[in-house]
Design a protein around this motif. Sequence first.
Motif, short mmCIF file in Angstrom:
data_model
loop_
_atom_site.label_atom_id
_atom_site.label_comp_id
_atom_site.label_asym_id
_atom_site.label_seq_id
_atom_site.Cartn_x
_atom_site.Cartn_y
_atom_site.Cartn_z
N GLY B 63 0.82 -1.22 0.00
CA GLY B 63 0.00 0.00 0.00
C GLY B 63 0.85 1.27 0.00
N PRO B 64 1.75 1.43 1.01
CA PRO B 64 2.63 2.60 0.99
C PRO B 64 3.46 2.68 -0.29
CG PRO B 64 2.69 1.55 3.14
CD PRO B 64 1.88 0.66 2.26
N GLY B 65 3.84 1.51 -0.83
CA GLY B 65 4.60 1.48 -2.08
C GLY B 65 3.80 2.09 -3.22
N LEU B 66 2.50 1.76 -3.25
CA LEU B 66 1.64 2.32 -4.31
C LEU B 66 1.45 3.82 -4.14
CD1 LEU B 66 -1.15 -0.41 -4.74
CD2 LEU B 66 0.55 0.29 -6.41
N GLY B 71 0.74 8.17 -5.90
CA GLY B 71 0.00 9.19 -5.16
C GLY B 71 -1.30 8.59 -4.62
N ALA B 72 -2.40 9.32 -4.79
CA ALA B 72 -3.64 8.93 -4.10
C ALA B 72 -4.40 7.76 -4.74
CB ALA B 72 -4.58 10.13 -4.02
N GLY B 227 -4.15 11.04 -8.31
CA GLY B 227 -2.79 10.54 -8.43
C GLY B 227 -2.48 10.20 -9.87
N LYS B 228 -1.55 9.27 -10.07
CA LYS B 228 -1.06 8.98 -11.43
C LYS B 228 -1.80 7.83 -12.11
CE LYS B 228 3.41 11.09 -10.77
NZ LYS B 228 4.86 11.00 -10.79
N GLY B 229 -2.79 7.26 -11.45
CA GLY B 229 -3.57 6.19 -12.07
C GLY B 229 -4.69 6.78 -12.92
#
Lengths: 144, 490
Positions: B63-66, B71-72, B227-229
């Motif tokens: 999770g923190p890695g993602l 980002g969010a 975020g970037k997704g």
Amino acid sequence: MRDNLILAIGITLFLMLVTALTNLWQVFAYLMAINLSLWLVLGAMKGENEMGPAIWLGVIALVIWVCCLSAIFYYWGVFKGEFPSYTIGGMHPGFFVLFPVMWLLSFIPVTLSYALLFDKWILTEESWREYLKKVGKSPEVEHE
Amino acid sequence: MSSPVIVGVVIAYFVLTFGIGVYAVKRIKTAEHYFGAHKLFGVIVTSIAAFAAIMSGFGFVGGPGLVYKLGATSLWITFAQSVAFGFSWWIIGKRIRLIAETRPIATLPDIADARFKSNAVRGLLAISLVLGVIAYLGTQVMAGGYVVSGLLGVNLETAIIIVFGITMIYTAIAGMAASILTDFFQGLIMLIAAVGVLIIALVMTGGTEGLFTTIGQKDPILIDPLGKGTWMLALMWYFVFAIGNLGQPHLATKFYALKNYKDLKWGAVISGGSYMLSSLLWTFVGYAALWLVVSGKIPALAKPDQAAIAFLANIPVWMAAIVYAGLLAAIMSTSSGFIAIGTAAIVRDLPKAVGKEIEHIKQVWWGRIVTIILTIFALLFGYYGGYLVAILGALGWGYFASATLPLLAIGLNWKRATREAAVTSLSLALILNIIFLIYEKVLGMKLPYGIPSYGISLIIALLAMIVVSLFTKGAAEEELDADIRAAMEV
């Protein structure tokens, strides 16, 4: 009523599938909000037609999701790709709506409501005893 | 090897976990206690255990890695949990607990069989569970091994044996009862870790103002709500994780472990609230690692999954020790639940699906033997499986959601749901997950717009359950057993 709810869940799921595959993400988001609210109503209703607080719960949850998602999309669009001209506690306004606003507000009708309505609606002492009677089990056995 | 404080805390954690797991054997009186902890625990233990089982090692590391990478985007997964536990309690909690009152329910296939009166449904569900359990455990083997190897300074093989040997022994001895009791203890550690990390992360970065402003001025996309997704990825994640909790076998099993029906009342709030606290760990460890890199305190990370480790290297050692214990707790609590579920599927459900049943009194002993065999098989698979582990590892959350959710959510809430629909939905979920696995992991292709394939599998499986029920009649309406009908009417 329960049949209609299931059908409504099915229809919204189908539309979610179509909008996902065509990248209509905003429409998908609102359909998702409707679908999730319908699941809440389905879980909260009793028997075939007893709605009790189910409709209210569904409506409150739907309003929270629709307002929050709209605000998130709006602020994301306004400040897209740039540092926002104002922040809330350092947070992007859209992020602030996602966390903590939607995160906390949606908890109330979907999760907290379960505890608040348990004794009055979800499983009253009376309905528990009635259930035991229906299945041929005495309440005394339960308390052993 | 880590500092003596971390090593001491980790060893103390192992000893306590093992002791609690073995202690649980005192609760075992029947096969149902062993396989399902049938009506053994109160609301606090069960609810914290439910949260601990759902919060896997992914929440601590992946999770923190993602967050570091995207980002969010991934936060839509963890923020969905503020409603996910509520949905589980509303939609299936009461029904499962009511059925457990009249039948010796110990497994999900027990419930599916009671509702759909079908060996095919029982068998298919049992096969789905065993497949998913082996795939999941396989992925945890190397993760758990690397963590302990780094912490204790032992080689990888020894580390794997320590983590999964302890988990295997207490799960073999006391089955699901051990799993739930240790999950409770492990959940408490995770909560302490989450609160501690939140405070330290905010103090370290100057509060949310310092944290988000520093990151946002370097790359504004990392602090926006997407975020970037892609939006389809974030929204589908929210949907699947909001509703998919109730299809997770390691959560659904907790409902028949409740001692009293009144224990349902605060369960959703305790489980959901606990998970919400641990969401803060996912969120703030990820952003704090980004802050450390952006503010030049550490170099850019080679891999996003190093975000949690990078953060832990920059906090007081005693706190890092608790978080490492929390990470191990997350890995072991989910693993023990899956081992117990897989064992029950093999010992109880597969024989029943083919018309045979292991003598009740012998089921516990067979359970212990199968627990050992299953764990060793999963360890070997995880250690030697290589590429296959990476492929099957994708059979996780979404796989269980698409296979189990339609049966429980529709089956227990709609008398018109039929046996034929259950078989169709379950088969479709299995087939679609395998097709998407080949499509994405073997052929290297992706669905458009970032849509996670399990979202599509889940929607199609739910639609199949509804549509096929409209045209078939098996085990629906008048064919329902009286107790099942009564449980669906309350």
